[in-house]
Each structure stands twice: as structure tokens, then as C-alpha cells.
Design a protein around this motif. Structure first.
Motif, PDB file in Angstrom:
ATOM      1  N   SER A 244       9.631 -23.804 -26.059  1.00  0.00           N
ATOM      2  CA  SER A 244       9.486 -23.553 -27.492  1.00  0.00           C
ATOM      3  C   SER A 244       8.903 -24.776 -28.188  1.00  0.00           C
ATOM      4  O   SER A 244       9.401 -25.892 -28.001  1.00  0.00           O
ATOM      5  N   ILE A 246       9.168 -25.421 -31.290  1.00  0.00           N
ATOM      6  CA  ILE A 246      10.160 -25.882 -32.261  1.00  0.00           C
ATOM      7  C   ILE A 246      11.141 -26.840 -31.592  1.00  0.00           C
ATOM      8  O   ILE A 246      11.416 -27.937 -32.092  1.00  0.00           O
ATOM      9  N   ALA A 349      13.028 -17.527 -43.768  1.00  0.00           N
ATOM     10  CA  ALA A 349      12.983 -18.737 -42.940  1.00  0.00           C
ATOM     11  C   ALA A 349      12.051 -18.555 -41.745  1.00  0.00           C
ATOM     12  O   ALA A 349      11.260 -19.448 -41.411  1.00  0.00           O
ATOM     13  N   MET A 350      12.128 -17.395 -41.094  1.00  0.00           N
ATOM     14  CA  MET A 350      11.259 -17.137 -39.949  1.00  0.00           C
ATOM     15  C   MET A 350       9.790 -17.054 -40.366  1.00  0.00           C
ATOM     16  O   MET A 350       8.897 -17.504 -39.648  1.00  0.00           O
ATOM     17  N   CYS A 353       8.543 -20.623 -40.773  1.00  0.00           N
ATOM     18  CA  CYS A 353       8.313 -21.266 -39.474  1.00  0.00           C
ATOM     19  C   CYS A 353       7.066 -20.704 -38.793  1.00  0.00           C
ATOM     20  O   CYS A 353       6.289 -21.447 -38.182  1.00  0.00           O
ATOM     21  N   LEU A 356       4.078 -22.223 -40.313  1.00  0.00           N
ATOM     22  CA  LEU A 356       3.915 -23.600 -39.850  1.00  0.00           C
ATOM     23  C   LEU A 356       3.239 -23.642 -38.480  1.00  0.00           C
ATOM     24  O   LEU A 356       2.300 -24.418 -38.255  1.00  0.00           O
ATOM     25  N   LEU A 357       3.696 -22.802 -37.549  1.00  0.00           N
ATOM     26  CA  LEU A 357       3.107 -22.775 -36.212  1.00  0.00           C
ATOM     27  C   LEU A 357       1.667 -22.266 -36.249  1.00  0.00           C
ATOM     28  O   LEU A 357       0.823 -22.712 -35.468  1.00  0.00           O
ATOM     29  N   SER A 365       3.342 -16.267 -33.575  1.00  0.00           N
ATOM     30  CA  SER A 365       4.722 -16.420 -33.117  1.00  0.00           C
ATOM     31  C   SER A 365       5.638 -15.527 -33.932  1.00  0.00           C
ATOM     32  O   SER A 365       5.231 -14.926 -34.929  1.00  0.00           O
ATOM     33  N   GLY A 367       8.203 -16.901 -35.281  1.00  0.00           N
ATOM     34  CA  GLY A 367       8.857 -17.899 -36.120  1.00  0.00           C
ATOM     35  C   GLY A 367       9.458 -19.024 -35.310  1.00  0.00           C
ATOM     36  O   GLY A 367       9.537 -20.162 -35.777  1.00  0.00           O
ATOM     37  N   LEU A 368       9.869 -18.739 -34.076  1.00  0.00           N
ATOM     38  CA  LEU A 368      10.446 -19.754 -33.195  1.00  0.00           C
ATOM     39  C   LEU A 368       9.763 -19.813 -31.835  1.00  0.00           C
ATOM     40  O   LEU A 368       9.678 -20.874 -31.227  1.00  0.00           O
ATOM     41  N   ASP A 389      10.137 -10.567 -36.808  1.00  0.00           N
ATOM     42  CA  ASP A 389      10.398 -11.986 -36.588  1.00  0.00           C
ATOM     43  C   ASP A 389      11.483 -12.179 -35.529  1.00  0.00           C
ATOM     44  O   ASP A 389      12.034 -11.214 -34.989  1.00  0.00           O
TER      45      ASP A 389
END
Length: 447
Positions: A244, A246, A349-350, A353, A356-357, A365, A367-368, A389
Motif C-alpha cells: 500500500s 499509504i 475521507a476515502m 485519499c 491524493l493518490l 485507487s 482511497g487506500l 471506496d
């Protein structure tokens, strides 16, 4: 008379000559002594000269040593400066590159087997389920393995277990400490499978979500000799099988963990767990583990990954939430730490993230976990087009769309697909065995 005078004169001359000779000899002696003394002094001076040169040599040698030490110190200083500079460059490179070189490494590894696309068949199974056609047999036991931080989510897999139970299927949620290391959980899952098999005499079909899929896969790869007659197959949903970004960026020097105290936050969330659980999901640890432990080729495996929505609506929504229990700080004498029940807007939140990725690595993705890292080599891969997500099994949706399958139905579809993959593998193995037997018989007849 004259003769006597001459003799006297001669004697006086001899006497004078003798005295003069002695004086001359004495003078010569004095001169000789002076010369010898001078020579001696010159010799002594010459003898003393090396001592003066030796002192000069010692001073020169000392100066040379000091110069050499200065050169060595200068060289060491230069080398230290170069090392520091190279370290800064490497740190900057790691900060800029992050996990860019690691994402999708499973697809680039030549020793890893290819995957098959099972998305179309999966969607057909989903449609059948939504029309009331269920194919999972009650001759198996279904084991759900939760992921990281599931100890803080009291509703994790609960609705899915209830859904299976209503269909008359034996379903269990693995009671493991999800924040423990992969190898520790692999051992516990192995014991869990054996306990179920000995109690029911039924084979076990596993579904792991997130780190739960990694833990379940580790159990089957490490203990396959003990479990091959007890396990029917494995489904991995949104599992960081390859690692991952993250987890790697939180723990890697010069990344997120250095700037936002993410490591400290992880320690608080993991609570009584082990930071090794997060480290086991980094690319470095996953590469190390998978090079030593491979999933058996005869094991039916289905892996599924999804893509989270990063639209402004998804970032702002609070419709998808998760119920969590977080540890509270209590005095040491107060016994076990109390838990605070909270509602977490995981959907937003997901989405953040995932964005961001997408921006940093250009990777899709949930999210993670990136889509490429969730594809298990040698498995049948499911790639739904629906935006889901990473927390789709965890949260409860306040406005579920009745026209779409819920988490429980998708779990059923994944396990149904695993069962079908297993049937195909068995048919193929039987066919190959039959072909080998026929070839052997033909050889005997010819001979």
C-alpha cells in the motif's frame, strides 16, 4: 789559541743551533698542536653538524605529519560533506518519488503468473443474486476475515454474516486481532480453519477484506500442506496484496509520517496492536514475504478492486459513515482503556485519499489501495465499474440505492465466483489426469 777560539765558536754555534732547532721544534710542536686543535675543533663541528640536521629533519618530519593529518582531515571532511549532500539528494528523491517506483510491481515481476478477467461473469452472478438466484451451497462453511482497525469497528461484516445466516449458510467472522502482524494472524487463521473443519467436517471458503485478505492469503501460502484438504478457495476484496502506498509513505523516511505525525496517529489507533501490522503492508515487506511464500496454483482465488469517486460531491458528502470505537486515554489504575463511540465520515475521507493518490502518483485507487496492487497474480480479477471506496464493507449508507447491490450481495457474488473457479480447476485437473492415464495405457499397449 786561534784553534781554541774557533772550537769555542763552533761549540757556541752548535749550541745556538741546537737551541734554535729545539725552539723550532717547539714552535712546530705548538703549531702542530694548534693545527691539531683546529682540526679537532673542525672535526667536532663536523660531528655536531648531523645533530643540527637531525633536529631540522625531525621538525620537517613533524611538519609533514601535520600536513598529512590536515590532508586526511580535509579528505574526511570532504567525504562527510559529500555523504551529507548525497543523503540530502536521496532524501529529496524519496520525498519526490515516494512509492512511484513500487506501485504495480506485481505486474512487472516476471516470476508472477498472469491474471484472468472475471468482471463480466461477476456482473452476471450479481444480476442472478438480485433476482433471487443463489448458488452458494450449505456444504461449506464461510469464513469472513476483517481488515486493519476492524477491532474499532463493531459493525464490521455483521450485516454480511446476518445475510448469510438468513440463507441457511454457516458463516463466521474470524476473531483475530487485526492490528497484529501478518504472520501472527496467519497462524491464528490456520488454527481457526482447522477448528471449523474438525467441528463441521465441511471445507472452508474464505473472504478477506483489506488486510484480512492479506492475512488469509498468508495463512494458505504458509500452511497449505495442513490446509489443502480443508479449504475450498479464497476471495480477496480490496486487499493490498502487493503493498500500500499509504502504509509505505507513512513509515518511509521523508514522507507523510515526518510531516503530519501520522506514525503517532497510527500508534494511537492500533492501541494494543503492533506497528508491525502497518509495516507488513509496505512494499518492502510485501516483496520480501511474497518472494518466500506463494499461493498454491491449485487454490481457487478471486481478487477484487474498486475505484473511489473523487468528485466534489463525494468529498463533501456525509451520507456514508462508519461506526467506530476509539480508545480513550485513562489512568493506568483504571483498568482496560475505555472506548468512545464515534461516527466517522469515511466516504469523504476515502475520497480525499483517492484524490491524493491520483494527483501524486496518477493511480486509481479505492482511497487506500491502488487497483494494480490489489490484483493477485494467478487469480481471477474482478474490476467493477461502480465507484466504491475502501470502506464500502465497513460503513452504513444512509441513502443506499436499491437498484445497486449492497456489500453483502457483493460478498456472496465473490464467493460464488470462487466456487465456480474451483469447479473449473477440478474439471481441468481431472481432464489432464485422464489424458495422462490414456497416454500411459496407450504406451503400455504399444510396448
Amino acid at each position: 789559541m786561534l784553534l781554541c777560539s774557533w772550537e769555542s765558536y763552533g761549540q757556541e754555534m752548535v749550541t745556538f743551533a741546537s737551541q734554535e732547532t729545539r725552539g723550532s721544534l717547539a714552535g712546530c710542536s705548538i703549531l702542530s698542536s694548534g693545527s691539531v686543535s683546529a682540526v679537532s675543533e673542525s672535526s667536532n663541528a663536523a660531528m655536531d653538524a648531523p645533530h643540527m640536521h637531525d633536529g631540522t629533519s625531525r621538525r620537517s618530519h613533524g611538519d609533514s605529519s601535520e600536513n598529512a593529518n590536515a590532508v586526511i582531515q580535509s579528505t574526511q571532511t570532504s567525504q562527510n560533506g559529500i555523504s551529507i549532500f548525497q543523503g540530502l539528494i536521496e532524501r529529496a528523491r524519496r520525498t519526490v518519488r515516494g512509492s512511484a517506483d513500487d506501485i504495480g510491481w506485481l505486474q512487472r515481476a516476471p516470476e508472477m503468473p498472469p491474471v484472468d478477467d472475471g468482471t463480466e461473469r461477476f456482473m452476471e452472478v450479481i444480476d442472478d443474486i438480485r433476482h433471487g438466484l443463489h448458488k452458494l451451497p450449505n456444504s461449506m462453511v464461510y469464513l469472513l476475515v476483517p481488515g486493519l482497525f476492524s477491532n474499532h469497528g463493531p459493525l464490521y461484516f455483521v450485516s454480511t454474516k446476518t445475510y448469510f445466516s438468513k440463507m441457511g449458510l454457516a458463516c463466521h467472522i474470524a476473531k483475530i486481532h487485526s492490528e497484529a502482524s501478518v504472520e501472527k494472524n496467519a497462524r491464528e487463521i490456520k488454527e481457526y480453519i482447522e477448528e471449523i473443519y474438525w467441528g463441521s467436517k465441511k471445507r472452508v471458503l474464505l473472504l478477506g477484506h483489506s488486510k484480512g485478505g492479506v492475512d488469509a492469503a498468508a495463512a494458505l501460502s504458509m500452511y497449505w500442506a495442513d490446509l489443502k484438504d480443508k479449504v475450498a478457495g479464497l476471495a480477496l476484496a480490496q486487499s493490498p496484496y502487493g503493498g500500500s502506498p499509504i502504509a509505505s509513505d507513512i513509515l518511509r523516511e521523508g514522507q507523510l509520517g515526518d510531516y503530519v505525525n501520522a506514525r503517532k496517529l497510527m500508534e494511537i489507533l492500533i492501541c494494543k496492536g503492533d506497528m508491525q501490522a502497518l509495516e507488513d503492508l509496505t512494499y518492502e515487506k510485501r516483496k520480501e514475504f511474497l518472494m518466500k511464500n506463494h499461493l498454491p496454483r491449485e487454490l481457487p482465488v478471486v481478487s477484487c478492486h474498486t475505484e473511489a469517486s473523487i468528485s466534489p460531491a463525494a468529498l463533501a458528502t456525509l451520507s456514508r459513515v462508519a461506526h467506530a470505537e476509539l480508545p480513550m486515554v485513562t489512568p493506568l489504575s483504571a483498568g482496560p482503556p475505555a472506548k468512545l463511540s464515534v461516527v466517522v465520515p469515511l466516504g469523504a475521507a476515502m475520497a480525499a485519499c483517492a484524490q491524493l493518490l491520483q494527483v501524486r502518483y496518477g493511480e486509481k485507487s479505492d482511497g487506500l489501495v491502488t487497483c494494480r496492487d490489489a490484483e493477485v497474480p494467478g487469480s481471477v480479477v474482478v474490476r467493477p465499474k461502480r465507484k466504491l471506496d475502501h470502506a464500502w464493507m465497513v460503513y452504513s449508507a444512509l441513502n443506499d440505492d436499491p437498484s445497486e447491490a449492497d456489500a453483502s450481495q457483493m460478498c456472496e457474488a465473490l464467493l460464488t465466483l470462487v466456487m465456480e473457479v474451483g469447479q473449473k480447476k477440478n474439471t481441468r485437473a481431472s481432464h489432464e489426469t485422464g489424458m495422462s492415464s490414456n497416454s500411459f495405457l496407450h504406451f503400455i499397449i504399444v510396448v
